[in-house]
Design a protein around this motif. Sequence first.
Motif, PDB file in Angstrom:
ATOM      1  N   ASP A 113       3.158 -10.061  -7.262  1.00  0.00           N
ATOM      2  CA  ASP A 113       2.900 -11.294  -8.011  1.00  0.00           C
ATOM      3  C   ASP A 113       3.613 -12.482  -7.355  1.00  0.00           C
ATOM      4  N   PHE A 123       5.865  -5.934  -8.031  1.00  0.00           N
ATOM      5  CA  PHE A 123       4.653  -5.134  -8.211  1.00  0.00           C
ATOM      6  C   PHE A 123       5.008  -3.870  -8.971  1.00  0.00           C
ATOM      7  N   ARG A 124       3.960  -3.209  -9.481  1.00  0.00           N
ATOM      8  CA  ARG A 124       4.142  -1.995 -10.278  1.00  0.00           C
ATOM      9  C   ARG A 124       2.969  -1.049 -10.012  1.00  0.00           C
ATOM     10  N   VAL A 125       3.295   0.228  -9.852  1.00  0.00           N
ATOM     11  CA  VAL A 125       2.269   1.252  -9.673  1.00  0.00           C
ATOM     12  C   VAL A 125       2.614   2.393 -10.608  1.00  0.00           C
ATOM     13  N   ARG A 171       0.849  -1.191   0.000  1.00  0.00           N
ATOM     14  CA  ARG A 171       0.000   0.000   0.000  1.00  0.00           C
ATOM     15  C   ARG A 171       0.880   1.236   0.000  1.00  0.00           C
ATOM     16  N   VAL A 184      -1.775  -2.601  -4.060  1.00  0.00           N
ATOM     17  CA  VAL A 184      -1.562  -3.601  -5.105  1.00  0.00           C
ATOM     18  C   VAL A 184      -1.066  -4.872  -4.432  1.00  0.00           C
ATOM     19  N   ARG A 185      -1.151  -5.962  -5.157  1.00  0.00           N
ATOM     20  CA  ARG A 185      -0.647  -7.231  -4.638  1.00  0.00           C
ATOM     21  C   ARG A 185       0.576  -7.632  -5.442  1.00  0.00           C
TER      22      ARG A 185
END
Length: 155
Positions: A122, A127-129, A108, A119-120
């Motif tokens: 993988d 992860f990517r934001v 978060r 996001v979770r």
Amino acid sequence: MSEHENLSDDQLLALLGRALADGAAVPQHRRDDARAAFTWRAVDAELAALLHDSALDAGAAVRSSDADAAGPRTLSFEQAGLTLELEHDLASGELLGEVVGEPGAVVRLERTDAEPVAVRADVSGFFRVEGVAMGPLRVVVERDDRVLTTPWVTL
């Protein structure tokens, strides 16, 4: 000499009883606020340790061109056996990350100027934001019963 030094035992107990009864008159929201403030007593001990920040590397403060300044910023944190690696592309606003060895962790991003984004990670912990603007942020990683909370950093 204090006015309470010459009290009898019964008078002292009555005075103590009144003091305890006054404690019940404290509004519940004040009690809740006091408990919440108490949880902050060891907040620094609960924050993840900064292992690496590319902005602190030797020479990072004296870059010679705007192209160099637009390069990615990398940060690493560790807490409670969790390691978090971050890379922020200043030009695109993309934040890439890895929760090392923890597939499926919930990550978060908390900002002072926007709603949190969760996001979770993988199956490999990545992860990517997108659209992470410059400014203050912190990251909270939760996996099972372990939590990693970074200190606030300014991108």
